[in-house]
Design a protein around this motif. Sequence first.
Motif, PDB file in Angstrom:
ATOM      1  N   SER A 120     -60.217 -34.650 -17.379  1.00  0.00           N
ATOM      2  CA  SER A 120     -58.875 -34.462 -17.932  1.00  0.00           C
ATOM      3  C   SER A 120     -57.883 -35.290 -17.123  1.00  0.00           C
ATOM      4  CB  SER A 120     -58.476 -32.984 -17.887  1.00  0.00           C
ATOM      5  OG  SER A 120     -57.092 -32.843 -18.131  1.00  0.00           O
ATOM      6  N   LEU A 121     -57.293 -36.292 -17.762  1.00  0.00           N
ATOM      7  CA  LEU A 121     -56.294 -37.115 -17.070  1.00  0.00           C
ATOM      8  C   LEU A 121     -55.053 -36.302 -16.719  1.00  0.00           C
ATOM      9  CD1 LEU A 121     -56.526 -40.503 -18.993  1.00  0.00           C
ATOM     10  CD2 LEU A 121     -57.504 -39.897 -16.778  1.00  0.00           C
ATOM     11  N   VAL A 122     -54.716 -35.329 -17.549  1.00  0.00           N
ATOM     12  CA  VAL A 122     -53.571 -34.459 -17.264  1.00  0.00           C
ATOM     13  C   VAL A 122     -53.845 -33.669 -15.988  1.00  0.00           C
ATOM     14  CG1 VAL A 122     -52.209 -32.493 -18.077  1.00  0.00           C
ATOM     15  CG2 VAL A 122     -52.841 -34.314 -19.670  1.00  0.00           C
ATOM     16  N   SER A 123     -55.038 -33.105 -15.889  1.00  0.00           N
ATOM     17  CA  SER A 123     -55.406 -32.359 -14.693  1.00  0.00           C
ATOM     18  C   SER A 123     -55.424 -33.264 -13.470  1.00  0.00           C
ATOM     19  CB  SER A 123     -56.776 -31.706 -14.895  1.00  0.00           C
ATOM     20  OG  SER A 123     -57.183 -31.051 -13.721  1.00  0.00           O
ATOM     21  N   LEU A 124     -55.995 -34.450 -13.618  1.00  0.00           N
ATOM     22  CA  LEU A 124     -56.034 -35.397 -12.506  1.00  0.00           C
ATOM     23  C   LEU A 124     -54.630 -35.739 -12.037  1.00  0.00           C
ATOM     24  CD1 LEU A 124     -57.366 -37.358 -10.548  1.00  0.00           C
ATOM     25  CD2 LEU A 124     -57.536 -39.006 -12.431  1.00  0.00           C
TER      26      LEU A 124
END
Length: 167
Positions: A120-124
């Motif tokens: 997940s890029l959002v999580s990253l």
Amino acid sequence: ARLSGSKMTDKQLFAFVLMPFGKEFDDVYKIGIKESAAHLGIRAERVDEQIYNETILAQIYNQIDIADIIIADMTGQNPNVFYEVGYSHAKEKLCILLTANESDIPFDLKNRRHIIYKNSLVSLRDQLDKELSWAKEECKKINISHVSLTNTSIWGYLDKTKYSANA
């Protein structure tokens, strides 16, 4: 020579990124890591973006040596990344480890700071923003506690005697 204290206001922090090269990592690097770092005023680069004359390994050593922060994506347990992380730890660099899969962090590194972003890029971005903010403050503390030496002219500060030259 001139002595000075912290240069944090004079220089942008540099984060050297260790990760496998490949299209499957492009979004993680460009959107997740590079943009997050830029948002905090940190310049993040991988070796494949740089121009250099020496071997790639010599360039990697050089960039690790000069980096303020190391960001390493351990996804896929790439042996080159593991080797470079080991070198970074030996050089006592501030390292932030990332992985899409928790099982990619080896046992002996589980106690180190790391981010599990689960593809997940959002999580990253959310987690890396917090870690890089922390790292930025740590770099300020490190730089304040060190004195740097800038040599303005070697010839102007030598006293030549019959026996030796003393700085």
